[in-house]
Structure formats: structure tokens, C-alpha cells
Write a protein that holds these residues in place. Structure first.
Motif, PDB file in Angstrom:
ATOM      1  N   GLU A 118      -5.596   3.567   3.326  1.00 25.16           N
ATOM      2  CA  GLU A 118      -6.149   2.358   3.941  1.00 25.16           C
ATOM      3  C   GLU A 118      -6.338   1.254   2.915  1.00 25.16           C
ATOM      4  OE1 GLU A 118      -6.454   0.615   7.200  1.00 25.16           O
ATOM      5  OE2 GLU A 118      -6.660   2.793   7.434  1.00 25.16           O
ATOM      6  N   LEU A 119      -6.863   1.589   1.758  1.00 28.38           N
ATOM      7  CA  LEU A 119      -7.098   0.587   0.723  1.00 28.38           C
ATOM      8  C   LEU A 119      -5.794  -0.032   0.214  1.00 28.38           C
ATOM      9  CD1 LEU A 119      -9.854   2.370  -1.399  1.00 28.38           C
ATOM     10  CD2 LEU A 119     -10.173   0.461   0.186  1.00 28.38           C
ATOM     11  N   ALA A 120      -4.732   0.732   0.265  1.00 27.56           N
ATOM     12  CA  ALA A 120      -3.459   0.257  -0.282  1.00 27.56           C
ATOM     13  C   ALA A 120      -2.612  -0.506   0.724  1.00 27.56           C
ATOM     14  CB  ALA A 120      -2.662   1.450  -0.812  1.00 27.56           C
ATOM     15  N   ARG A 121      -3.036  -0.577   1.962  1.00 23.51           N
ATOM     16  CA  ARG A 121      -2.233  -1.250   2.983  1.00 23.51           C
ATOM     17  C   ARG A 121      -2.118  -2.745   2.706  1.00 23.51           C
ATOM     18  NH1 ARG A 121      -4.137   0.579   8.898  1.00 23.51           N
ATOM     19  NH2 ARG A 121      -2.356  -0.738   9.470  1.00 23.51           N
ATOM     20  N   ARG A 122      -0.925  -3.274   2.914  1.00 20.52           N
ATOM     21  CA  ARG A 122      -0.670  -4.687   2.711  1.00 20.52           C
ATOM     22  C   ARG A 122      -1.247  -5.511   3.864  1.00 20.52           C
ATOM     23  NH1 ARG A 122       0.717  -6.176  -2.448  1.00 20.52           N
ATOM     24  NH2 ARG A 122       2.390  -4.853  -3.270  1.00 20.52           N
ATOM     25  N   GLN A 123      -1.819  -6.652   3.514  1.00 18.90           N
ATOM     26  CA  GLN A 123      -2.318  -7.607   4.494  1.00 18.90           C
ATOM     27  C   GLN A 123      -1.344  -8.782   4.600  1.00 18.90           C
ATOM     28  OE1 GLN A 123      -4.782  -5.258   5.734  1.00 18.90           O
ATOM     29  NE2 GLN A 123      -5.436  -7.293   6.417  1.00 18.90           N
ATOM     30  N   TRP A 124      -1.726  -9.821   5.317  1.00 15.32           N
ATOM     31  CA  TRP A 124      -0.872 -10.992   5.456  1.00 15.32           C
ATOM     32  C   TRP A 124      -1.160 -12.032   4.387  1.00 15.32           C
ATOM     33  CZ3 TRP A 124      -1.318 -12.224  11.444  1.00 15.32           C
ATOM     34  CH2 TRP A 124      -0.703 -11.185  12.161  1.00 15.32           C
ATOM     35  N   ALA A 125      -2.365 -12.051   3.865  1.00 15.10           N
ATOM     36  CA  ALA A 125      -2.797 -13.162   3.018  1.00 15.10           C
ATOM     37  C   ALA A 125      -2.291 -13.043   1.587  1.00 15.10           C
ATOM     38  CB  ALA A 125      -4.316 -13.262   3.010  1.00 15.10           C
ATOM     39  N   THR A 126      -1.984 -14.195   1.004  1.00 14.43           N
ATOM     40  CA  THR A 126      -1.675 -14.309  -0.417  1.00 14.43           C
ATOM     41  C   THR A 126      -2.839 -15.031  -1.087  1.00 14.43           C
ATOM     42  OG1 THR A 126       0.713 -14.388  -0.069  1.00 14.43           O
ATOM     43  CG2 THR A 126      -0.135 -15.347  -2.118  1.00 14.43           C
ATOM     44  N   ARG A 127      -3.339 -14.428  -2.134  1.00 12.20           N
ATOM     45  CA  ARG A 127      -4.518 -14.991  -2.780  1.00 12.20           C
ATOM     46  C   ARG A 127      -4.174 -16.297  -3.503  1.00 12.20           C
ATOM     47  NH1 ARG A 127      -9.229 -11.168  -5.153  1.00 12.20           N
ATOM     48  NH2 ARG A 127     -10.842 -12.776  -5.298  1.00 12.20           N
ATOM     49  N   ASP A 128      -4.983 -17.321  -3.241  1.00 14.25           N
ATOM     50  CA  ASP A 128      -4.872 -18.631  -3.894  1.00 14.25           C
ATOM     51  C   ASP A 128      -3.518 -19.291  -3.666  1.00 14.25           C
ATOM     52  OD1 ASP A 128      -7.500 -18.496  -4.985  1.00 14.25           O
ATOM     53  OD2 ASP A 128      -6.760 -17.169  -6.556  1.00 14.25           O
ATOM     54  N   ALA A 129      -2.882 -19.012  -2.537  1.00  9.80           N
ATOM     55  CA  ALA A 129      -1.611 -19.678  -2.209  1.00  9.80           C
ATOM     56  C   ALA A 129      -1.854 -21.164  -1.964  1.00  9.80           C
ATOM     57  CB  ALA A 129      -0.989 -19.038  -0.976  1.00  9.80           C
ATOM     58  N   PRO A 130      -0.872 -22.028  -2.277  1.00  6.92           N
ATOM     59  CA  PRO A 130      -1.028 -23.463  -1.994  1.00  6.92           C
ATOM     60  C   PRO A 130      -1.235 -23.701  -0.499  1.00  6.92           C
ATOM     61  CG  PRO A 130       0.854 -23.065  -3.437  1.00  6.92           C
ATOM     62  CD  PRO A 130       0.411 -21.724  -2.943  1.00  6.92           C
ATOM     63  N   ALA A 131      -2.150 -24.595  -0.169  1.00  4.83           N
ATOM     64  CA  ALA A 131      -2.457 -24.890   1.226  1.00  4.83           C
ATOM     65  C   ALA A 131      -1.389 -25.782   1.849  1.00  4.83           C
ATOM     66  CB  ALA A 131      -3.817 -25.564   1.340  1.00  4.83           C
ATOM     67  N   SER A 132      -1.181 -25.594   3.149  1.00  3.77           N
ATOM     68  CA  SER A 132      -0.260 -26.463   3.886  1.00  3.77           C
ATOM     69  C   SER A 132      -0.839 -27.864   3.995  1.00  3.77           C
ATOM     70  CB  SER A 132      -0.021 -25.905   5.294  1.00  3.77           C
ATOM     71  OG  SER A 132       0.672 -24.689   5.253  1.00  3.77           O
TER      72      SER A 132
END
Length: 389
Positions: A118-132
Motif C-alpha cells: 500500500e505504501l509503495a502504490r503510485r498516486q497521480w500527483a507529482t510533488r512541486d510540479a509547475p502549476a497550470s
């Protein structure tokens, strides 16, 4: 990201027998999802830590999901879990954080390979990605009593992918003894919501003229109090909100009277009430809900969900074999439909989307909800019109 969590996860390798109670099959929106955390305090309010017992400014660890321009190196779920040990003390040493996190893992109901999975599962978010570029409506997420800001991160990521800026902070009382389930606790969480609303004004992508507050459990009464006399709060969502179970607070505060509390609302209720309610309390709460607004309120009963199932964190950390009244698959499917309805409701009320308005006016069967998952409790007579917004 501190290295200790990656040290925990680096030994992980996919195990065919490892299974999760949670699946999320809702389609991602057109925007990549960005995420960042802001460590800040509300200097206008104090907070007392029992050790050393001195008042400090109220800590508000703020988690933000937003539409981004790129999707790279998506976060793992364990990265969200780390925020549980830094939410009240931002100045801990890496060693102290590591020790606290390992103690947290020991206390979880999920163990061994299943927890690592569970801890290793990938999410959708990218940390500190440039905002639209552009402006997006704001959603404030208010968690359950003592709940983590990321307890519904899957819903928060979904909303961000469809063009919302989502902010959340954890639920905390006046000190580190925890949130109290009384009027003082409501006011504290409502104050935190107001703090996040004010902070959203500093976010370039946030359109703070269009705000919705989504509250789960205890957050689903604090959001109502926070919305009073706030004309920029355009909608409320209750995930089995405590407003249904503690209607006396609402009635005493006269929130159900007057134009200051007249905005579209979406209420999801669990079919099996597992609170120790006094006789008639739920019925009184339901009656109050039915009288709050006219023509702009939706109430849906989630037939396969218990109260805890309105948090993806809870579903994730419940061992699959612990489910008895409903299968993990049915619970996950119900959570997915809860998320879809939340998105459609917000699109209708904050964006004026006519297709979303039509979706909300239709029956669950017309919206292709699998039979048995959702019951209409309150039917809306017609789609929301632009004049209603």
C-alpha cells in the motif's frame, strides 16, 4: 522527501499475493496533478503542546493539490503518510521523524507485505510540479475528527485533475490532546477552514470567488459553520457528515434559518449508522437536512458503505479479510461513485456545467450506477439553472 521513507520502500518488490482493499477506477481528468505542502501557523490563535506545555501559534500544515503542467515521478502513497508525524511539530529532526513514522506503522491495522504494498502504490500527483496557467475554483477539504489532511487524497487528486485547487489541513483541537466533539471543536475546525480560505488568496491559480467546502464526518459539520455569511462559499459537500448526527448544534446556531446559509448541498449518507445515537437523533438530523435548502439539495444513500468507508485512507488500511457486510470491491466501487457525484456536483455549482447539472438531476440508474450501490433519498425536481448559481 526525507530519505528514511524511501529506505522503507526501497526493499519493496511487487508480490503477486499482496492485495489492497482499495481500487479507484474513476477516470483521471485532463490536467496533470501537482502537490505541495506548506508548513505554516495561524499566529492569531494559540495551541498548547503538552510537552513542554507552552503555548505556540496554531500549526496549520497545509496540503495543496492543483492542476499542473507536467506529470513526472508520481508520488507514492507512503509519502502522504509521512505528514501524519509532522502535522503538529514542523521542527523535528529527521531522526525524530523517522522514529515517529516507524511507531505509526506499528499501530496500523494493515501489516507486513500488505502494508508495504500500500505504501509503495503510485498516486497521480507529482510533488512541486509547475502549476497550470489560469484560474480554478477552490475546494477546501475538512477531515474527520482528528483526521489526517490526506485521508481522502484520492478524491483530492481527482478534483485537481479536473481543474480545482484543493487545500486541506488535519483536524486538531486546542492542544495535542486532540479534537473535541463539541461546539468548541466545531469552531476550531471552522477557523482552520477560514485560514485555508484566506491562504488560497495567495495562490495564483486559485479563484477564491468560487469556493466549495467538502467535509467528512466531523468535517461535515464544521464546513457548515464555516460557510455562514461567506458569499464566496458556493457549495457544500457532506461525506456522511456529523451534521446528520449532531443536528442540535446546527439548530441551536440557527444555521437552518436565513439567507446566510442558502447554498447548494450534496449529502452522502451511510446506510448502516454505526454511531451510538440517542433515539431519534438520526431522524432529527435527516429532517433538518431536508429543511436546509429548497431545490438545491441532493441526498444520496450509499448502501454498501459504513461510516469509515468515506475515507480512502480507511479503506486502504483495512485488511481485505476484515470486510464482512460488503466486499472490498463493492466498497471501492461505492467510493468511486461518491467521487464521481462530488465532481459532477462541483462542476454544476462552481462551473455552471449544464451536463453536470443534468447528471445530478437524474436517478442513479440513469447515470449507470450499478444496481444496489446508491439510493436517492431526496429527488431534485429540475437541473440547476444559471440563475441558481
Amino acid at each position: 522527501m526525507r530519505k528514511f521513507l524511501w529506505l522503507l520502500l526501497v526493499s519493496y518488490c511487487p508480490i503477486a499475493l499482496a492485495a489492497s482493499s482499495f481500487t479507484f477506477d474513476v477516470a483521471r481528468g485532463p490536467h496533470p496533478v501537482g502537490f505541495r505542502a506548506v508548513y505554516q501557523s495561524d499566529d492569531s490563535r494559540s495551541y498548547v503542546r503538552t510537552t513542554p506545555g507552552l503555548p505556540i501559534s496554531r500549526p496549520i500544515q497545509t496540503l495543496i493539490w492543483y492542476p499542473a503542467t507536467v506529470s513526472a515521478k508520481p508520488m507514492r502513497y507512503g509519502e502522504y503518510a509521512e505528514f501524519s508525524v509532522t502535522q503538529q511539530d514542523f521542527k523535528q529532526t529527521p531522526e525524530a521523524i523517522q522514529a515517529a513514522f516507524r511507531e505509526l506503522l506499528k499501530s496500523l491495522p494493515l501489516k507486513g507485505e500488505s502494508l508495504e504494498f500500500e505504501l509503495a502504490r503510485r498516486q497521480w500527483a507529482t510533488r512541486d510540479a509547475p502549476a497550470s496557467a489560469g484560474k480554478f475554483p477552490v475546494v477546501i477539504y475538512a477531515p474527520s475528527v482528528g483526521g489526517a489532511a490526506y485521508e481522502n487524497t484520492d478524491l483530492c487528486e481527482l478534483l485537481a485533475s479536473y481543474g480545482y485547487v484543493v487545500l486541506a489541513s488535519h483536524s486538531q483541537g486546542k492542544d495535542d490532546n486532540g479534537m473535541t466533539m463539541d461546539r468548541a471543536g466545531i469552531d476550531l475546525q471552522a477557523g482552520d477552514i477560514h485560514f485555508l480560505m484566506a491562504y488560497a488568496q495567495k495562490i495564483a491559480a486559485a479563484d477564491t470567488t468560487r469556493i466549495a467546502i467538502v467535509g467528512y464526518s466531523w468535517g461535515g459539520i464544521s464546513n457548515a459553520f464555516a460557510a455562514v455569511d461567506k458569499p464566496n462559499v458556493r457549495a457544500l459537500v457532506f461525506l456522511d457528515g456529523t451534521i446528520r448526527y449532531f443536528a442540535k448544534f446546527v439548530d441551536d446556531a440557527k444555521l437552518n434559518r436565513g439567507a446566510s446559509f442558502n447554498m447548494p448541498m450534496l449529502y452522502f449518507s451511510s446506510a448502516k449508522v454505526n454511531f451510538k445515537n440517542e433515539p431519534g437523533k438520526v431522524e432529527a438530523g435527516d429532517k433538518l437536512l431536508q429543511g436546509l435548502t429548497s431545490g438545491k439539495r441532493y441526498q444520496l444513500e450509499m448502501n454498501r458503505m459504513n461510516h469509515g468507508d468515506f475515507s480512502s485512507l480507511t479503506i486502504r488500511l483495512t485488511p481485505p479479510e476484515s470486510y464482512t457486510s460488503a466486499t472490498p470491491q463493492d466498497v471501492s466501487a461505492s467510493y468511486g461513485w461518491m467521487a464521481r457525484y462530488t465532481l459532477q456536483f462541483l462542476d454544476a455549482t462552481l462551473k455552471g456545467d449544464r451536463n453536470a447539472s443534468t447528471f445530478m438531476a437524474q436517478s442513479p440508474s440513469a447515470n449507470k450506477v450499478p444496481a444496489g450501490l446508491i439510493s436517492d433519498v431526496v429527488a431534485v425536481p429540475a437541473p440547476l439553472k444559471p440563475s441558481d448559481l
